[in-house]
Design an enzyme around this catalytic site. Structure first.
Site, PDB file in Angstrom:
ATOM      1  CG  ASN A   1      -1.804   1.192   1.325  1.00 12.99           C
ATOM      2  OD1 ASN A   1      -2.383   1.602   0.309  1.00 12.99           O
ATOM      3  ND2 ASN A   1      -1.954   1.777   2.510  1.00 12.99           N
TER       4      ASN A   1
ATOM      5  CG  HIS B   1      -0.795   6.437   4.678  1.00 11.07           C
ATOM      6  ND1 HIS B   1      -2.165   6.288   4.723  1.00 11.07           N
ATOM      7  CD2 HIS B   1      -0.491   7.474   5.495  1.00 11.07           C
ATOM      8  CE1 HIS B   1      -2.661   7.196   5.549  1.00 11.07           C
ATOM      9  NE2 HIS B   1      -1.673   7.918   6.034  1.00 11.07           N
TER      10      HIS B   1
END
Ligand code: GAR
Length: 208
Positions: free
Chosen positions: A120, A122
């Site tokens: 991911n 962020h």
């Protein structure tokens, strides 16, 4: 077992000679998804094979269509259950999953099927400004409100908890006293576009 060990060493020795198929999960605009697709468009070692979204209005679906990447949108129940997602990933022979602005929870069955193979991005320096509700513009507003002098991006493995998986790498940029949340968003997006595809490529050359 013996054969497999040899095979793994062989792959590692060649930095992974087989091409890898990736899927991108996204919920919104999809500028990172498009940037990743374009980065690997002529790659012989990485193929973006699938874009999955969790909301029909996500502009990422239109980007995937224009770029000729297969895409699908699944509803809340399908994401909660995970079975359909998993079968789509299997159909496309997906080796690695990249989240790019994906806001739903990734179901456990996918986490278990892809151990250390889901990452991911962020838009802050985790653990600062992470967790539920901290996404996109909300993060940059919080950074400015807190009077931070720097922010950046975190690329991390995914686990069961929002923004808590093992950190792979972080890149920083300054926050100036006069910066608005929009100014910060621009700087952070620039870091994302520059580094996310490179980090994906680097990780994929290590996994066989
Ligand atoms: C990106 O800045 C990404 O880091 C962030 O959403 C934005 C998506 O932009 N992700 C999160 O906040 C996850 N918690 P995009 O749709 O234009 O790629």
């Amino acid at each position: 077992m013996h054969l497999f060990a040899h095979f793994s060493r062989f792959c590692a020795g060649f930095g992974g000679f087989m091409s890898k198929n990736i899927a991108i999960f996204a919920s919104g605009n999809g500028t990172n998804a498009e940037n990743i697709i374009r980065y690997f468009q002529n790659s012989e070692s990485v193929n973006v094979k699938l874009v999955l979204a969790d909301r029909e209005t996500a502009f990422v679906l239109e980007r995937a269509r224009r770029l000729n990447v297969p895409f699908a949108c699944l509803d809340k129940a399908a994401w909660a259950d995970g079975t359909v997602v998993l079968s789509l990933l299997e159909d496309k022979g997906i080796d690695f999953i990249v989240l790019a602005g994906f806001l739903a929870r990734v179901p456990d069955c996918i986490l278990h099927a892809y151990p250390n193979k889901i990452i991911n991005i962020h838009p802050s320096l985790l653990p600062k400004f992470g967790g539920k509700g901290m996404y996109g513009g909300h993060v940059h507003e919080a950074v400015v409100a807190a009077g931070e002098t720097e922010t950046g991006i975190t690329i991390h493995y995914l686990n069961e908890h929002f923004d808590e998986g093992e950190i792979i790498v972080q890149y920083k940029c300054p926050v100036l006293p006069q910066d608005t949340a929009e100014d910060v968003a621009k700087k952070v997006h620039a870091l994302e576009y520059e580094y996310y595809p490179k980090v994906i490529g680097g990780l994929l050359s290590e996994v066989c």
